[in-house]
Design a protein around this motif. Structure first.
Motif, mmCIF file in Angstrom:
data_model
loop_
_atom_site.group_PDB
_atom_site.id
_atom_site.type_symbol
_atom_site.label_atom_id
_atom_site.label_comp_id
_atom_site.label_asym_id
_atom_site.label_seq_id
_atom_site.Cartn_x
_atom_site.Cartn_y
_atom_site.Cartn_z
ATOM 1 N N THR A 166 19.219 -17.060 0.455
ATOM 2 C CA THR A 166 20.566 -16.510 0.184
ATOM 3 C C THR A 166 20.722 -16.215 -1.258
ATOM 4 O O THR A 166 21.335 -14.963 -1.067
ATOM 5 C CB THR A 166 21.574 -17.998 0.456
ATOM 6 N N ILE A 197 22.244 -12.743 8.566
ATOM 7 C CA ILE A 197 21.493 -11.606 7.785
ATOM 8 C C ILE A 197 21.431 -10.439 8.969
ATOM 9 O O ILE A 197 21.301 -10.616 10.011
ATOM 10 C CB ILE A 197 20.044 -11.796 7.336
ATOM 11 N N LEU A 206 18.886 -12.503 -1.289
ATOM 12 C CA LEU A 206 19.560 -11.219 -0.498
ATOM 13 C C LEU A 206 21.021 -11.020 -1.349
ATOM 14 O O LEU A 206 21.330 -9.830 -1.197
ATOM 15 C CB LEU A 206 19.860 -11.904 0.692
ATOM 16 N N VAL A 227 15.398 -6.546 5.351
ATOM 17 C CA VAL A 227 16.963 -6.466 4.781
ATOM 18 C C VAL A 227 16.596 -5.698 3.529
ATOM 19 O O VAL A 227 16.231 -6.647 2.298
ATOM 20 C CB VAL A 227 17.401 -7.800 4.714
ATOM 21 N N THR A 246 21.880 -8.688 13.783
ATOM 22 C CA THR A 246 22.454 -9.692 13.097
ATOM 23 C C THR A 246 22.080 -10.905 13.319
ATOM 24 O O THR A 246 22.385 -11.199 14.691
ATOM 25 C CB THR A 246 23.682 -9.264 12.840
#
Length: 508
Positions: free
Chosen positions: A323, A380, A326, A402, A363
């Protein structure tokens, strides 16, 4: 005895390194039990029929189980596996008396409602095989040797390296010592046991670095002494809260003076260095690790997301690291620094990726199904980079890209220790800018790949900042929980007598 008139040695044991600070629970299937001939085949390289030890002894497997480290073992799981071990040993003993037992354990297993479960299991085993059968235990150096466990065994040894590159060597040594003891017909050796009030994570006691290097170098020197059979030092397991958790020295042999002198020597060497232990790599907050990695020219730069290490007892599904990764602006674009992140379990996310196929943009939400104490599930959106089926731990793995982050998601949790763990997912860790792995100290292949690395002090069930975990049941004083001792610890030898009956009412 058998038709060849060979001694019979049974093999049994359960092994799991379990954190009592993890919300996870370990169930019976996680041990992936091996039974009967499967055990002998599994260890065929040193107890198989064509090996020197196989020619001297007839080995009979009962049941062994080695689970991936995790949360505490449920009482039902322990009882189920323990009952089967006992039943299988009864069957072996009913066919012919046995002379020895190799107790194949880790030493840091915790069971709901039980303290010192390895000693409890061996107590039950003794009830079947009898007090006269010789027992040799092999363990991880991150295990715990209570006085009771030492009492219930005749020989006990552990790894001498961390990272552990002598696993097979240790197990073979335990078996060889047992066979030699049976051949000698000398009976039971002396056992010198010395508890040391130190409890440190493995990442501060790696044998790659001082002071553990010189401490463990002293072990084989003691073992070479006339009258000594084996010498061993246990660091103990820092992420469980039981009275037995601490460092211990055990030396076994025939000469009381040699055994005593050797054990006290090792204990004093260990204690003399207790203030010198440091982390195996530079440490920092996760943010500091990322900042330093980005500024560095060393590539690949490895970061240990250590608080959720699945090979130390973490659940593996803490999303805190991914988390925060990203959220960093440096990695939002596909042209940003290439980062590989391993890993977060997410069965539904993996299923969605498999259905969508490579190249699809999806997603998904993953993680925090078990350990959501530090962060919730992570959602994500990314491109499916690769899919792999059939891994022995993960079962199915997918990689989502990502931005410039390649995040590995798994059906079940998995440790990432080998270069092939990445290359089989069409990832190139040697060409990446940053590789982040849920691990403590780097395993050998990762260590060789890393041009530089840091240990991130991240949250989880195996938090490296052990003082903030909240131990309440360990014996005190204990370094580093207590930095001042009113008096020097008593490092005198305790000779542990006998092994066939439970040791009641002792003060450790």
């Amino acid at each position: 005895m058998t038709e060849r008139n060979l001694p019979i040695v049974a093999v049994a044991g359960l092994a799991c390194e379990t954190s009592t600070f993890s919300p996870g629970r370990t169930l019976a299937p996680a041990f992936k039990p091996k039974r009967g001939g499967e055990i002998i085949s599994h260890y065929s390289s040193f107890i198989g029929p064509s090996t020197p030890l196989g020619n001297k002894v007839e080995w009979k497997g009962a049941l062994i189980g080695h689970a991936l480290p995790g949360g505490i073992v449920t009482k039902d799981a322990f009882e189920e596996l323990a009952r089967e071990i006992i039943a299988r040993l009864r069957d072996i003993v009913s066919q012919s008396p046995i002379q020895g037992l190799w107790y194949d354990i880790h030493g840091a297993m915790c069971v709901e409602g039980l303290d010192d479960c390895e000693a409890e299991l061996l107590r039950r085993i003794r009830g079947v095989i009898g007090k006269d059968v010789l027992v040799s235990a092999s363990m991880d150096l991150h295990g715990n040797v209570s006085r009771e466990l030492c009492h219930m065994t005749d020989l006990i040894t552990c790894y001498r390296t961390a990272p552990h590159v002598d696993v097979r060597e240790t197990r073979e040594r335990a078996c060889r010592n047992l066979v030699d003891l049976l051949e000698s017909e000398k009976g039971r050796p002396l056992k010198a046991w010395v508890p040391i009030p130190i409890l440190l994570p493995g990442e501060q006691t790696s044998t790659r670095l001082e002071p553990a290097t010189h401490i463990y170098a002293a072990v084989p020197e003691v073992e070479k002494t006339d009258g000594v059979i084996d010498a061993a030092i246990w660091v103990g397991y820092a992420w469980a809260d039981e009275p037995r958790n601490r460092a211990v020295v055990v030396v076994t042999g025939w000469d009381k003076s040699a055994v005593s002198v050797g054990a006290e020597k090792l204990a004093k060497i260990f204690w003399a260095a207790h203030k010198d232990f440091k982390f195996v790599a530079p440490t920092g907050t996760y943010k500091e690790c990322l900042d330093i990695a980005l500024a560095s020219k060393a590539r690949p730069y490895f970061i240990s997301d250590s608080g959720d290490n699945p090979t130390a007892g973490g659940c593996g599904d803490v999303t805190w690291g991914l988390t925060h990764l990203l959220a960093r602006p440096e990695f939002k674009s596909p042209s940003g620094p290439t980062v590989i992140y391993a890993s977060v379990p997410g069965p539904k996310a993996v299923e969605a990726a498999v259905q969508a196929g490579i190249g699809a943009t999806i997603t998904v939400t993953a993680g925090a199904e078990i350990d959501n104490l530090h962060a919730g599930p992570v959602t994500i959106t990314g491109r499916v980079h690769s899919i792999k089926h059939g891994d022995k731990d993960a079962v199915i793995e997918v990689v989502l890209q990502v931005g410039s982050v390649f995040a590995i998601l798994t059906k079940l949790r998995k440790p990432y220790h080998h270069e092939s763990d990445f290359t089989e997912l069409d990832l190139k860790p040697r060409e990446a800018d940053i590789v982040i792995v849920k691990i403590g100290y780097l395993e050998p292949e990762l260590f060789d790949m890393a041009k530089d690395w840091m240990l991130g002090l991240t949250p989880g069930g195996v938090d490296q900042d052990i003082k903030r975990l909240g131990h309440v049941r360990i014996r005190r004083p204990m370094w580093p929980f207590d930095e001042k001792f009113e008096k020097e610890p008593d490092l005198r030898v305790r000779f542990i007598e006998g092994s066939g009956e439970s040791l009641e009412g002792v003060d450790e």
